[in-house]
Write a protein that holds these residues in place. Structure first.
Motif, PDB file in Angstrom:
ATOM      1  N   GLY A 129       0.787  -1.219   0.000  1.00  0.00           N
ATOM      2  CA  GLY A 129       0.000   0.000   0.000  1.00  0.00           C
ATOM      3  C   GLY A 129       0.817   1.265   0.000  1.00  0.00           C
ATOM      4  N   MET A 130       0.130   2.334  -0.410  1.00  0.00           N
ATOM      5  CA  MET A 130       0.680   3.695  -0.395  1.00  0.00           C
ATOM      6  C   MET A 130      -0.279   4.569   0.410  1.00  0.00           C
ATOM      7  SD  MET A 130       1.839   4.501  -4.336  1.00  0.00           S
ATOM      8  CE  MET A 130       2.607   6.053  -3.917  1.00  0.00           C
ATOM      9  N   ASP A 131       0.264   5.279   1.373  1.00  0.00           N
ATOM     10  CA  ASP A 131      -0.512   6.221   2.167  1.00  0.00           C
ATOM     11  C   ASP A 131       0.036   7.611   1.867  1.00  0.00           C
ATOM     12  OD1 ASP A 131      -1.424   7.961   4.209  1.00  0.00           O
ATOM     13  OD2 ASP A 131      -1.729   6.259   5.553  1.00  0.00           O
ATOM     14  N   ILE A 132      -0.742   8.386   1.128  1.00  0.00           N
ATOM     15  CA  ILE A 132      -0.337   9.719   0.718  1.00  0.00           C
ATOM     16  C   ILE A 132      -1.114  10.718   1.563  1.00  0.00           C
ATOM     17  CG2 ILE A 132      -0.162  11.359  -1.198  1.00  0.00           C
ATOM     18  CD1 ILE A 132      -0.402   8.857  -3.084  1.00  0.00           C
ATOM     19  N   GLY A 133      -0.447  11.282   2.567  1.00  0.00           N
ATOM     20  CA  GLY A 133      -1.068  12.316   3.373  1.00  0.00           C
ATOM     21  C   GLY A 133      -1.711  11.858   4.663  1.00  0.00           C
ATOM     22  N   GLY A 134      -1.324  10.714   5.191  1.00  0.00           N
ATOM     23  CA  GLY A 134      -1.839  10.271   6.479  1.00  0.00           C
ATOM     24  C   GLY A 134      -3.276   9.786   6.449  1.00  0.00           C
ATOM     25  N   THR A 135      -3.616   8.967   5.473  1.00  0.00           N
ATOM     26  CA  THR A 135      -4.985   8.482   5.307  1.00  0.00           C
ATOM     27  C   THR A 135      -5.272   7.189   6.075  1.00  0.00           C
ATOM     28  OG1 THR A 135      -4.384   7.277   3.304  1.00  0.00           O
ATOM     29  CG2 THR A 135      -5.156   9.558   3.024  1.00  0.00           C
TER      30      THR A 135
END
Length: 182
Positions: A129-135
């Motif tokens: 996974g990729m978490d862009i911006g603290g999601t």
């Protein structure tokens, strides 16, 4: 927007180098377009920034035969946009909602509009996974998540966190492990 697309593609390609994914695996991506633009999560939203992230991911997803699970925002309880084919393959139950910019988020809205046959599901067990911006994508990863470091740590102004998963180690001191899996 071109910079956002390129940063996303670079980070995702480096994740793929480390994640040992197989065709058919699910990759969860949470994306705050507000954070990308330098604002607080959930405050402004940008379909253009979300589109740039999607465009950065799409060629690599397609090339590697991976399914995207786009995490929606808290207003849809962090449900995920997924191709129906993947939901059926993995036995995920469809829920009834259509992401909108302020109820689902910009990224979920863009992905829903661009997928061939999108559905929303409540949960997945993604391989990376990729978490862009603290999601907060962790709830949608398989249980043994391993942080992945890549050459960049932001997309736009948003902090970037990446993870892969691996099978649990079982058996104790005498066990021998298959290095290809871990």
């Amino acid at each position: 927007m071109e910079t956002i697309r390129k940063q996303t593609a670079l980070a995702f390609s480096e994740l793929l180098e480390q994640a040992r994914l197989r065709p058919g695996d699910i990759v969860v991506v949470g994306c705050s377009s507000s954070e990308i633009l330098g604002s607080r999560i959930g405050s402004v939203g940008s379909l253009d920034a979300a589109e740039a992230v999607y465009e950065g991911l799409l060629p690599l997803l397609t090339e590697n035969g991976l399914y995207l699970a786009a995490q929606c925002c808290e207003h849809l309880n962090r449900c995920l946009v997924l191709e129906r084919e993947a939901a059926l393959r993995y036995g995920y139950e469809e829920v009834n909602a259509v992401p909108q910019m302020h109820a689902g988020g910009s990224f979920g809205t863009v992905v829903y509009s661009r997928m061939k046959d999108p559905v929303l599901v409540e949960h997945v067990r993604a391989a990376a996974g990729m978490d862009i911006g603290g999601t907060l994508i962790g709830m949608h990863l398989k249980e043994v998540a391993v942080p992945v470091r890549v050459s960049i740590n932001h997309i736009g102004e948003a902090i970037l966190l990446l993870a892969r998963t691996r099978p649990r180690y079982v058996g104790g001191q005498r066990a021998v492990y298959d290095e290809r899996l871990g």
